[in-house]
Design a protein around this motif. Structure first.
Motif, PDB file in Angstrom:
ATOM      1  N   TYR A  54       0.850  -1.188   0.000  1.00  9.98           N
ATOM      2  CA  TYR A  54       0.000   0.000   0.000  1.00  9.98           C
ATOM      3  C   TYR A  54       0.891   1.245   0.000  1.00  9.98           C
ATOM      4  O   TYR A  54       1.757   1.389   0.863  1.00  9.98           O
ATOM      5  N   TYR A  55       0.649   2.134  -0.962  1.00  9.31           N
ATOM      6  CA  TYR A  55       1.444   3.354  -1.065  1.00  9.31           C
ATOM      7  C   TYR A  55       0.585   4.564  -0.710  1.00  9.31           C
ATOM      8  O   TYR A  55      -0.476   4.763  -1.317  1.00  9.31           O
ATOM      9  N   PRO A  56       1.015   5.370   0.263  1.00  8.08           N
ATOM     10  CA  PRO A  56       0.265   6.592   0.609  1.00  8.08           C
ATOM     11  C   PRO A  56       0.580   7.693  -0.403  1.00  8.08           C
ATOM     12  O   PRO A  56       1.662   8.277  -0.365  1.00  8.08           O
ATOM     13  N   ILE A  57      -0.345   7.939  -1.313  1.00  8.18           N
ATOM     14  CA  ILE A  57      -0.120   8.904  -2.397  1.00  8.18           C
ATOM     15  C   ILE A  57      -1.187   9.987  -2.292  1.00  8.18           C
ATOM     16  O   ILE A  57      -2.372   9.714  -2.486  1.00  8.18           O
ATOM     17  N   GLU A  58      -0.778  11.202  -1.977  1.00  4.42           N
ATOM     18  CA  GLU A  58      -1.747  12.293  -1.833  1.00  4.42           C
ATOM     19  C   GLU A  58      -2.190  12.839  -3.182  1.00  4.42           C
ATOM     20  O   GLU A  58      -3.340  13.236  -3.349  1.00  4.42           O
ATOM     21  N   ASP A  59      -1.285  12.862  -4.141  1.00  5.50           N
ATOM     22  CA  ASP A  59      -1.580  13.494  -5.424  1.00  5.50           C
ATOM     23  C   ASP A  59      -2.178  12.479  -6.398  1.00  5.50           C
ATOM     24  O   ASP A  59      -1.547  11.462  -6.719  1.00  5.50           O
ATOM     25  N   THR A  60      -3.398  12.737  -6.868  1.00  6.47           N
ATOM     26  CA  THR A  60      -4.074  11.785  -7.744  1.00  6.47           C
ATOM     27  C   THR A  60      -3.390  11.678  -9.104  1.00  6.47           C
ATOM     28  O   THR A  60      -3.459  10.624  -9.747  1.00  6.47           O
ATOM     29  N   ASN A  61      -2.727  12.737  -9.560  1.00  3.61           N
ATOM     30  CA  ASN A  61      -2.002  12.663 -10.828  1.00  3.61           C
ATOM     31  C   ASN A  61      -0.817  11.716 -10.715  1.00  3.61           C
ATOM     32  O   ASN A  61      -0.534  10.928 -11.628  1.00  3.61           O
ATOM     33  N   THR A  62      -0.119  11.780  -9.577  1.00  6.17           N
ATOM     34  CA  THR A  62       0.983  10.851  -9.339  1.00  6.17           C
ATOM     35  C   THR A  62       0.467   9.420  -9.300  1.00  6.17           C
ATOM     36  O   THR A  62       1.060   8.501  -9.877  1.00  6.17           O
ATOM     37  N   GLU A  63      -0.653   9.227  -8.625  1.00  2.00           N
ATOM     38  CA  GLU A  63      -1.239   7.897  -8.519  1.00  2.00           C
ATOM     39  C   GLU A  63      -1.588   7.344  -9.898  1.00  2.00           C
ATOM     40  O   GLU A  63      -1.295   6.185 -10.222  1.00  2.00           O
ATOM     41  N   GLU A  64      -2.196   8.182 -10.738  1.00  2.00           N
ATOM     42  CA  GLU A  64      -2.586   7.737 -12.083  1.00  2.00           C
ATOM     43  C   GLU A  64      -1.370   7.403 -12.929  1.00  2.00           C
ATOM     44  O   GLU A  64      -1.357   6.411 -13.662  1.00  2.00           O
ATOM     45  N   ARG A  65      -0.310   8.203 -12.812  1.00  2.00           N
ATOM     46  CA  ARG A  65       0.912   7.916 -13.576  1.00  2.00           C
ATOM     47  C   ARG A  65       1.532   6.593 -13.125  1.00  2.00           C
ATOM     48  O   ARG A  65       2.029   5.813 -13.954  1.00  2.00           O
ATOM     49  N   MET A  66       1.518   6.327 -11.828  1.00  3.32           N
ATOM     50  CA  MET A  66       2.058   5.062 -11.315  1.00  3.32           C
ATOM     51  C   MET A  66       1.231   3.883 -11.820  1.00  3.32           C
ATOM     52  O   MET A  66       1.780   2.830 -12.150  1.00  3.32           O
ATOM     53  N   PHE A  67      -0.086   4.068 -11.892  1.00  8.70           N
ATOM     54  CA  PHE A  67      -0.942   3.006 -12.429  1.00  8.70           C
ATOM     55  C   PHE A  67      -0.606   2.752 -13.895  1.00  8.70           C
ATOM     56  O   PHE A  67      -0.450   1.613 -14.330  1.00  8.70           O
ATOM     57  N   ARG A  68      -0.473   3.829 -14.652  1.00  6.88           N
ATOM     58  CA  ARG A  68      -0.193   3.714 -16.085  1.00  6.88           C
ATOM     59  C   ARG A  68       1.170   3.061 -16.330  1.00  6.88           C
ATOM     60  O   ARG A  68       1.348   2.353 -17.321  1.00  6.88           O
ATOM     61  N   ALA A  69       2.101   3.312 -15.413  1.00  7.16           N
ATOM     62  CA  ALA A  69       3.441   2.745 -15.544  1.00  7.16           C
ATOM     63  C   ALA A  69       3.533   1.314 -15.023  1.00  7.16           C
ATOM     64  O   ALA A  69       4.604   0.699 -15.066  1.00  7.16           O
TER      65      ALA A  69
END
Length: 439
Positions: A150-165
């Motif tokens: 589980y990664y605590p990610i506050e920024d949704t753009n960062t989260e989406e980029r990590m998903f895409r990657a």
């Protein structure tokens, strides 16, 4: 045959101990009121009763827990799903302090003893929390995942980029980067999951501070917000406008009272409160926890209040723990809030604003409101109980300690490789039933 992760048996005594712990006043649990449906639980928590043996929770033997309810409680079995009712391991808790000590090290990796499908392996604050399969779990043979990170990610753009990657299999934040929602719906609809949530996004007033001790001011600000515009132009996630605190539920409850969008009436109320055309309205703050989505909504509402009421509101963001502390100590004027239900029943939303509720961060108190919720708790007939809730909801709409803005949607990105995912209004995602597959 249930076992704690250290091999000890899970017994009915563990539940009794845990419920005594959460009801101990010194513990200061925000969720102690969840157990008030149990006979004498409230009296014990409030210090009116000293002997826990008189509370309606007892172990008849190692495998039999007897619960005596104060009133008929239709949602009681749902309550048992909530973390406030989970058992804790007494020897582990007391190895690191007294039963009701707060913030001890018993929850740290290497110390924690649980009884679920996964054990806590490592926990690096602000970096990652890792759990691993618990071989002593009663149904371990059917748990396929070996670890979850589980990664605590506050920024949704960062989260989406990590998903895409490919760095994340699932986004669990409850939202996806707003500008990406339409793209996924158009280009990869199989990856985006959007479904209604039993949850409300709202703002709460500090009613102990001027000018928000005046209901006319609170109503004016509530009526000057165009909720549909916020959903269509800012949130963009198929949310539904909220004109009352409690969302519609699968059992037929639909709030009848409503805070309407009515700019002319809002201006009239503000003038009646002594601020015609916003003149002499004090500078106030709108507090939100640091998040791009919350900021965008706050900016939109700030502009609506300026255009519709000619008042200036300053925006302030705080890190999550500081923000929670500010609200709890009534160190705010207006604050963003949200409530994801713990069980499907109007009481779970309406009880937030009980005069002495642990989650009431408004300073608002209303004896009739408290009485109605107590009456609902003692009412067996479903329709009569719903009618009592409607009367309580009307008090909230009339008094406006909070401004409902929208009913949430659950928005998640889920990789094709994730199997066993199930969308649901309560955001219960059973990882013990999920697995990864390349097919």
């Amino acid at each position: 045959n249930a076992r704690w992760s250290n091999g000890d048996p899970v017994t009915a005594h563990d539940f009794v101990y845990s419920w005594k712990r959460i009801l101990s006043a010194r513990m200061g649990s925000d969720y102690a009121y969840m157990l008030y449906c149990i006979n004498n639980a409230q009296q014990y928590h409030m210090g009116e009763l000293q002997d826990f043996a008189q509370v309606g929770a007892s172990a008849l033997d190692d495998h039999t827990l007897q619960v005596t309810l104060k009133n008929p409680t239709p949602y009681f079995l749902q309550l048992l799903d909530h973390h406030s009712m989970y058992p804790v391991h007494q020897p582990t808790v007391e190895k690191f302090g007294a039963m009701d000590d707060r913030g001890t090290r018993w929850t740290r990796a290497g110390n924690f003893v649980g009884n679920g499908p996964f054990n806590l392996k490592t926990w690096e604050p602000n970096k990652v929390l890792v759990v691993e399969k618990n071989p002593l779990y009663w149904d371990a043979a059917n748990v396929k995942l070996q670890e979850i990170h589980y990664y605590p990610i506050e920024d949704t753009n960062t989260e989406e980029r990590m998903f895409r990657a490919g760095q994340l299999h699932v986004t669990l934040g409850g939202n996806t980067a707003i500008e990406k929602i339409a793209i996924y719906k158009r280009e990869q609809p199989e990856l985006i999951h959007i479904n209604p949530s039993y949850a409300t996004y709202y703002y709460e007033f500090n009613t102990t501070r001027k000018p928000f001790d005046d209901v006319r001011v609170r109503r004016a600000l509530a009526m000057a917000i165009d909720r549909q515009q916020i959903i269509d132009r800012v949130a963009k996630g198929e949310q539904r406008p909220a004109y009352a605190l409690t969302p519609p539920d699968p059992y037929g409850y639909r709030p009848e009272a409503a805070i309407t969008y009515d700019v002319e009436e809002a201006r009239r109320l503000l003038a009646a409160a002594g601020y015609p055309k916003g003149q002499n309205f004090p500078q106030v703050e709108l507090l939100y926890n640091t998040d791009e989505g919350h900021q965008k909504i706050a900016v939109a509402i700030q502009q609506m209040w300026k255009i519709n009421l000619n008042i200036d509101v300053r925006l302030t963001n705080q890190e999550w723990k500081v923000y929670l502390n500010s609200k709890r100590n009534l160190e705010h004027d207006i604050a963003r809030a949200g409530w994801l239900a713990d069980y499907v029943d109007p009481s779970n939303f309406l009880e937030i604003l009980l005069s002495h509720g642990g989650n009431n961060d408004t300073g608002w108190k209303n004896a009739e409101y408290d009485r109605l919720l107590a009456e609902a708790g003692a009412t067996l007939d479903h329709e009569q109980r719903q009618e009592v809730f409607q009367r309580a909801e009307k008090i909230l709409v009339d008094e406006v300690p909070v401004i409902p803005i929208y009913y949430y949607s659950n928005i998640h990105l889920v990789a094709d490789s994730v199997k066993g995912w199930e969308d649901n209004i309560m955001k219960y995602y059973p990882f013990n039933r999920m697995y990864l597959s390349a097919e």
